[in-house]
Motif scaffolding. Structure first.
Motif, PDB file in Angstrom:
ATOM      1  N   MET A   1       0.892  -1.463  -0.062  1.00 29.63           N
ATOM      2  CA  MET A   1       0.080   0.469   0.087  1.00 29.63           C
ATOM      3  C   MET A   1       0.883   1.249   0.180  1.00 29.63           C
ATOM      4  SD  MET A   1      -2.560   1.093   2.546  1.00 29.63           S
ATOM      5  CE  MET A   1      -3.627   0.472   2.789  1.00 29.63           C
ATOM      6  N   HIS A   2       0.303   2.099  -0.290  1.00 30.17           N
ATOM      7  CA  HIS A   2       0.732   3.507  -0.924  1.00 30.17           C
ATOM      8  C   HIS A   2       0.503   4.356  -0.245  1.00 30.17           C
ATOM      9  CE1 HIS A   2       4.094   6.005  -1.920  1.00 30.17           C
ATOM     10  NE2 HIS A   2       3.339   6.993  -2.267  1.00 30.17           N
ATOM     11  N   VAL A   3       0.720   5.461   0.054  1.00 30.98           N
ATOM     12  CA  VAL A   3       0.025   6.559   0.826  1.00 30.98           C
ATOM     13  C   VAL A   3       0.090   7.772   0.563  1.00 30.98           C
ATOM     14  CG1 VAL A   3      -1.136   7.072   2.796  1.00 30.98           C
ATOM     15  CG2 VAL A   3      -0.769   4.954   3.452  1.00 30.98           C
ATOM     16  N   VAL A   4      -1.066   8.478   0.006  1.00 31.73           N
ATOM     17  CA  VAL A   4      -0.599   9.988  -0.439  1.00 31.73           C
ATOM     18  C   VAL A   4      -1.562  10.521   0.385  1.00 31.73           C
ATOM     19  CG1 VAL A   4      -0.667  11.715  -2.143  1.00 31.73           C
ATOM     20  CG2 VAL A   4       0.134   8.980  -3.062  1.00 31.73           C
ATOM     21  N   LEU A   5      -0.725  11.984   1.362  1.00 33.85           N
ATOM     22  CA  LEU A   5      -1.598  13.035   1.882  1.00 33.85           C
ATOM     23  C   LEU A   5      -1.774  14.276   1.239  1.00 33.85           C
ATOM     24  CD1 LEU A   5      -3.129  14.030   4.894  1.00 33.85           C
ATOM     25  CD2 LEU A   5      -1.134  14.308   5.901  1.00 33.85           C
ATOM     26  N   ASP A   6      -3.077  14.746   0.632  1.00 33.99           N
ATOM     27  CA  ASP A   6      -3.043  15.971   0.063  1.00 33.99           C
ATOM     28  C   ASP A   6      -3.433  16.400   1.388  1.00 33.99           C
ATOM     29  OD1 ASP A   6      -3.718  18.059  -1.443  1.00 33.99           O
ATOM     30  OD2 ASP A   6      -5.190  17.144  -2.460  1.00 33.99           O
ATOM     31  N   GLU A   7      -2.205  17.420   1.640  1.00 37.28           N
ATOM     32  CA  GLU A   7      -2.399  18.774   2.776  1.00 37.28           C
ATOM     33  C   GLU A   7      -3.305  19.531   2.060  1.00 37.28           C
ATOM     34  OE1 GLU A   7       1.132  19.285   4.671  1.00 37.28           O
ATOM     35  OE2 GLU A   7       2.125  17.259   4.724  1.00 37.28           O
ATOM     36  N   PRO A   8      -3.131  19.917   1.487  1.00 30.33           N
ATOM     37  CA  PRO A   8      -4.073  21.433   1.139  1.00 30.33           C
ATOM     38  C   PRO A   8      -5.876  21.085   1.289  1.00 30.33           C
ATOM     39  CG  PRO A   8      -2.058  21.656  -0.916  1.00 30.33           C
ATOM     40  CD  PRO A   8      -2.151  19.715   0.391  1.00 30.33           C
ATOM     41  N   LYS A   9      -5.572  20.182   1.423  1.00 30.23           N
ATOM     42  CA  LYS A   9      -6.737  19.400   1.820  1.00 30.23           C
ATOM     43  C   LYS A   9      -7.874  19.091   2.479  1.00 30.23           C
ATOM     44  CE  LYS A   9      -9.942  16.938  -1.186  1.00 30.23           C
ATOM     45  NZ  LYS A   9      -9.673  15.780  -2.371  1.00 30.23           N
ATOM     46  N   CYS A  10      -6.758  19.461   3.767  1.00 27.91           N
ATOM     47  CA  CYS A  10      -6.786  18.360   4.895  1.00 27.91           C
ATOM     48  C   CYS A  10      -7.738  19.881   5.904  1.00 27.91           C
ATOM     49  CB  CYS A  10      -5.618  18.507   6.336  1.00 27.91           C
ATOM     50  SG  CYS A  10      -5.725  17.597   8.046  1.00 27.91           S
ATOM     51  N   SER A  13      -9.080  17.834  11.093  1.00 27.12           N
ATOM     52  CA  SER A  13     -10.098  17.242  12.244  1.00 27.12           C
ATOM     53  C   SER A  13      -9.663  16.366  12.732  1.00 27.12           C
ATOM     54  CB  SER A  13     -11.594  16.304  11.132  1.00 27.12           C
ATOM     55  OG  SER A  13     -10.276  15.571  10.423  1.00 27.12           O
ATOM     56  N   GLY A  14      -8.460  15.478  12.504  1.00 25.88           N
ATOM     57  CA  GLY A  14      -7.336  14.341  13.302  1.00 25.88           C
ATOM     58  C   GLY A  14      -7.776  13.135  13.425  1.00 25.88           C
ATOM     59  N   GLN A  15      -9.288  12.910  12.427  1.00 28.33           N
ATOM     60  CA  GLN A  15      -9.773  11.269  12.689  1.00 28.33           C
ATOM     61  C   GLN A  15      -8.060  10.560  12.059  1.00 28.33           C
ATOM     62  OE1 GLN A  15     -12.614  11.057  13.071  1.00 28.33           O
ATOM     63  NE2 GLN A  15     -12.448  12.880  14.448  1.00 28.33           N
ATOM     64  N   CYS A  16      -7.930  10.873  10.673  1.00 28.92           N
ATOM     65  CA  CYS A  16      -6.845   9.903  10.739  1.00 28.92           C
ATOM     66  C   CYS A  16      -5.704   9.331  12.207  1.00 28.92           C
ATOM     67  CB  CYS A  16      -6.052  10.109   9.283  1.00 28.92           C
ATOM     68  SG  CYS A  16      -4.940  12.358   9.982  1.00 28.92           S
ATOM     69  N   VAL A  17      -5.471  10.581  12.384  1.00 27.45           N
ATOM     70  CA  VAL A  17      -4.643  10.040  14.021  1.00 27.45           C
ATOM     71  C   VAL A  17      -5.401   9.621  14.565  1.00 27.45           C
ATOM     72  CG1 VAL A  17      -3.086  11.430  15.571  1.00 27.45           C
ATOM     73  CG2 VAL A  17      -3.386  12.266  13.536  1.00 27.45           C
ATOM     74  N   MET A  18      -6.049   9.782  14.424  1.00 28.46           N
ATOM     75  CA  MET A  18      -6.705   8.356  15.772  1.00 28.46           C
ATOM     76  C   MET A  18      -6.778   6.949  15.359  1.00 28.46           C
ATOM     77  SD  MET A  18      -7.376  10.515  18.188  1.00 28.46           S
ATOM     78  CE  MET A  18      -9.038   9.998  19.010  1.00 28.46           C
ATOM     79  N   ALA A  19      -7.439   7.153  14.249  1.00 29.02           N
ATOM     80  CA  ALA A  19      -7.318   5.615  12.890  1.00 29.02           C
ATOM     81  C   ALA A  19      -6.277   4.527  13.168  1.00 29.02           C
ATOM     82  CB  ALA A  19      -8.538   6.114  11.999  1.00 29.02           C
ATOM     83  N   ALA A  20      -5.191   5.727  12.850  1.00 26.97           N
ATOM     84  CA  ALA A  20      -4.032   5.245  12.235  1.00 26.97           C
ATOM     85  C   ALA A  20      -2.602   6.376  12.812  1.00 26.97           C
ATOM     86  CB  ALA A  20      -3.936   4.787  10.349  1.00 26.97           C
ATOM     87  N   PRO A  21      -2.559   5.974  13.967  1.00 31.83           N
ATOM     88  CA  PRO A  21      -1.544   7.421  15.066  1.00 31.83           C
ATOM     89  C   PRO A  21      -0.076   6.931  14.061  1.00 31.83           C
ATOM     90  CG  PRO A  21      -2.153   5.324  16.259  1.00 31.83           C
ATOM     91  CD  PRO A  21      -3.342   5.530  15.110  1.00 31.83           C
ATOM     92  N   ASP A  22       0.660   5.286  13.696  1.00 30.13           N
ATOM     93  CA  ASP A  22       1.822   4.910  13.356  1.00 30.13           C
ATOM     94  C   ASP A  22       1.578   5.510  11.690  1.00 30.13           C
ATOM     95  OD1 ASP A  22       2.275   4.151  15.673  1.00 30.13           O
ATOM     96  OD2 ASP A  22       1.388   1.348  14.993  1.00 30.13           O
ATOM     97  N   ILE A  34       0.092  15.294   9.006  1.00 33.86           N
ATOM     98  CA  ILE A  34       1.634  14.626   8.568  1.00 33.86           C
ATOM     99  C   ILE A  34       1.499  13.372   8.381  1.00 33.86           C
ATOM    100  CG2 ILE A  34       3.732  14.488   9.370  1.00 33.86           C
ATOM    101  CD1 ILE A  34       3.081  16.778  11.055  1.00 33.86           C
ATOM    102  N   LEU A  35       2.016  13.082   7.129  1.00 30.59           N
ATOM    103  CA  LEU A  35       2.055  11.619   6.827  1.00 30.59           C
ATOM    104  C   LEU A  35       3.599  11.238   7.149  1.00 30.59           C
ATOM    105  CD1 LEU A  35       1.489   9.195   5.684  1.00 30.59           C
ATOM    106  CD2 LEU A  35       2.045   9.970   3.139  1.00 30.59           C
ATOM    107  N   LEU A  36       3.734  10.316   8.895  1.00 31.54           N
ATOM    108  CA  LEU A  36       5.004   9.412   8.797  1.00 31.54           C
ATOM    109  C   LEU A  36       5.635   8.392   8.486  1.00 31.54           C
ATOM    110  CD1 LEU A  36       3.833   9.107  12.703  1.00 31.54           C
ATOM    111  CD2 LEU A  36       5.073  11.001  11.462  1.00 31.54           C
ATOM    112  N   ASN A  37       4.771   8.026   7.516  1.00 28.66           N
ATOM    113  CA  ASN A  37       4.353   6.224   6.966  1.00 28.66           C
ATOM    114  C   ASN A  37       4.173   6.315   5.377  1.00 28.66           C
ATOM    115  OD1 ASN A  37       5.875   3.581   6.172  1.00 28.66           O
ATOM    116  ND2 ASN A  37       5.099   2.813   8.172  1.00 28.66           N
ATOM    117  N   GLU A  38       4.784   6.801   4.265  1.00 25.74           N
ATOM    118  CA  GLU A  38       3.723   6.679   2.991  1.00 25.74           C
ATOM    119  C   GLU A  38       3.648   5.010   2.703  1.00 25.74           C
ATOM    120  OE1 GLU A  38       7.071   7.288  -0.837  1.00 25.74           O
ATOM    121  OE2 GLU A  38       5.954   9.314   0.723  1.00 25.74           O
ATOM    122  N   ASN A  39       4.374   4.164   3.229  1.00 24.68           N
ATOM    123  CA  ASN A  39       4.677   2.546   2.820  1.00 24.68           C
ATOM    124  C   ASN A  39       3.888   1.950   3.915  1.00 24.68           C
ATOM    125  OD1 ASN A  39       4.724   2.951  -0.345  1.00 24.68           O
ATOM    126  ND2 ASN A  39       7.007   3.503   0.684  1.00 24.68           N
TER     127      ASN A  39
END
Length: 65
Positions: A1-10, A13-22, A34-39
């Motif tokens: 899996m490869h993750v891309v975060l479109d920061e300008p759209k953010c 809300s913090g929902q992503c941090v609650m669901a996947a804090p790593d 902030i994307l800590l791990n794109e893979n």
């Protein structure tokens, strides 16, 4: 899996941090994600998928490898 975060759209809300804090964190100054791990490893995929699904701004894009 490869993750891309479109920061300008953010909307910080913090929902992503609650669901996947790593995989996601938030900047202290404005709460933007902030994307800590794109893979992330297989063990993190469920949380990342949840984060993408619940993101109110649809700022998380996933690509399966």
């Amino acid at each position: 899996m490869h993750v891309v975060l479109d920061e300008p759209k953010c909307v910080a809300s913090g929902q992503c941090v609650m669901a996947a804090p790593d995989v996601f964190d938030q900047r202290d100054e404005d709460g933007i994600a902030i994307l800590l791990n794109e893979n992330p490893g297989d063990e993190l995929h469920a949380g990342v998928r949840e984060a993408a699904a619940i993101c109110p701004a649809a700022a998380i894009l996933l690509a399966e490898k």
